[in-house]
Enzyme design. Structure first.
Site, PDB file in Angstrom:
ATOM      1  N   TRP A  14       0.351  -1.330   0.055  1.00 23.82           N
ATOM      2  CA  TRP A  14      -0.319  -0.024   0.063  1.00 23.82           C
ATOM      3  C   TRP A  14       0.971   1.233   0.255  1.00 23.82           C
ATOM      4  O   TRP A  14       1.721   0.980   0.279  1.00 23.82           O
ATOM      5  CB  TRP A  14      -1.009  -0.282   1.653  1.00 23.82           C
ATOM      6  CG  TRP A  14       0.075   0.376   2.681  1.00 23.82           C
ATOM      7  CD1 TRP A  14      -0.354   1.351   3.108  1.00 23.82           C
ATOM      8  CD2 TRP A  14       0.633  -0.851   2.650  1.00 23.82           C
ATOM      9  NE1 TRP A  14       0.381   0.766   4.205  1.00 23.82           N
ATOM     10  CE2 TRP A  14       0.874  -0.180   3.869  1.00 23.82           C
ATOM     11  CE3 TRP A  14       0.898  -2.477   2.943  1.00 23.82           C
ATOM     12  CZ2 TRP A  14       2.164  -0.857   5.691  1.00 23.82           C
ATOM     13  CZ3 TRP A  14       1.417  -2.927   4.031  1.00 23.82           C
ATOM     14  CH2 TRP A  14       1.918  -2.831   5.375  1.00 23.82           C
ATOM     15  N   CYS A  15       0.592   2.615  -0.363  1.00 21.25           N
ATOM     16  CA  CYS A  15       1.049   2.950  -0.876  1.00 21.25           C
ATOM     17  C   CYS A  15       1.691   4.117   0.351  1.00 21.25           C
ATOM     18  O   CYS A  15       2.957   4.800   0.332  1.00 21.25           O
ATOM     19  CB  CYS A  15       0.622   4.556  -2.185  1.00 21.25           C
ATOM     20  SG  CYS A  15      -0.408   5.433  -2.063  1.00 21.25           S
ATOM     21  N   ASP A  16       0.996   4.084   1.004  1.00 25.17           N
ATOM     22  CA  ASP A  16       1.338   5.457   2.680  1.00 25.17           C
ATOM     23  C   ASP A  16       2.030   4.444   3.507  1.00 25.17           C
ATOM     24  O   ASP A  16       3.084   5.082   4.409  1.00 25.17           O
ATOM     25  CB  ASP A  16       0.008   5.548   3.282  1.00 25.17           C
ATOM     26  CG  ASP A  16      -1.170   4.384   3.660  1.00 25.17           C
ATOM     27  OD1 ASP A  16      -1.256   3.892   2.323  1.00 25.17           O
ATOM     28  OD2 ASP A  16      -1.872   4.283   4.467  1.00 25.17           O
ATOM     29  N   ALA A  17       2.715   3.157   2.622  1.00 18.48           N
ATOM     30  CA  ALA A  17       3.660   2.127   3.375  1.00 18.48           C
ATOM     31  C   ALA A  17       4.888   3.103   3.332  1.00 18.48           C
ATOM     32  O   ALA A  17       6.190   3.314   4.242  1.00 18.48           O
ATOM     33  CB  ALA A  17       3.691   0.559   3.143  1.00 18.48           C
TER      34      ALA A  17
END
Length: 132
Positions: A14-17
């Site tokens: 997931w990108c916010d990781a």
């Protein structure tokens, strides 16, 4: 994570990781001087990017489940806040990434590329609209 590494696309799917773990790894490298943290960071970051970053839009998909999905108007779906998290994570990584790290310019280029994409997508502010 370092003892049993998985590809970025599996662990950071997931990108916010990219806002969460990478800056910590960059700081661990700065605090300890142990290159293993920044090497792991670079490997994970760029594998995640290869997976979630759309080369045409120059933005990240939110998760592996949103890659290639289209909205009712036929446009790709990106999560604005998530792309903001990626940009903020990039800045935090750059704060602690060694100046001579081979991936540094790649992070700078990514940040500039994303900023240009976001800028093109943003609407006019009230002040701009009044002066137009």
């Amino acid at each position: 994570m370092l003892n049993a590494p998985k590809p970025g696309r599996e662990d950071w799917w997931w990108c916010d990781a990219l806002f969460m773990a990478p800056p910590v790894l960059a700081r661990l490298n700065a605090a300890t001087g142990d290159k293993k943290y920044v090497d792991y960071l670079n490997t994970m970051w760029w594998d995640t990017t290869d997976f979630l970053f759309d080369q045409d839009a120059k933005l990240y998909y939110r998760t592996r489940t949103t890659i290639g999905k289209l909205n009712p108007n036929g446009k790709k779906i990106f999560w604005a806040r998530g792309n903001g998290w990626v940009m903020a994570g990039t800045v935090r990584v750059l704060q602690y990434l060694p100046k001579n790290n081979q991936a540094r310019n790649r992070y700078v280029t990514l940040l500039r590329t994303m900023a240009a994409s976001v800028s093109r997508l943003q609407g006019k502010t009230d002040m701009e609209a009044e002066s137009a």
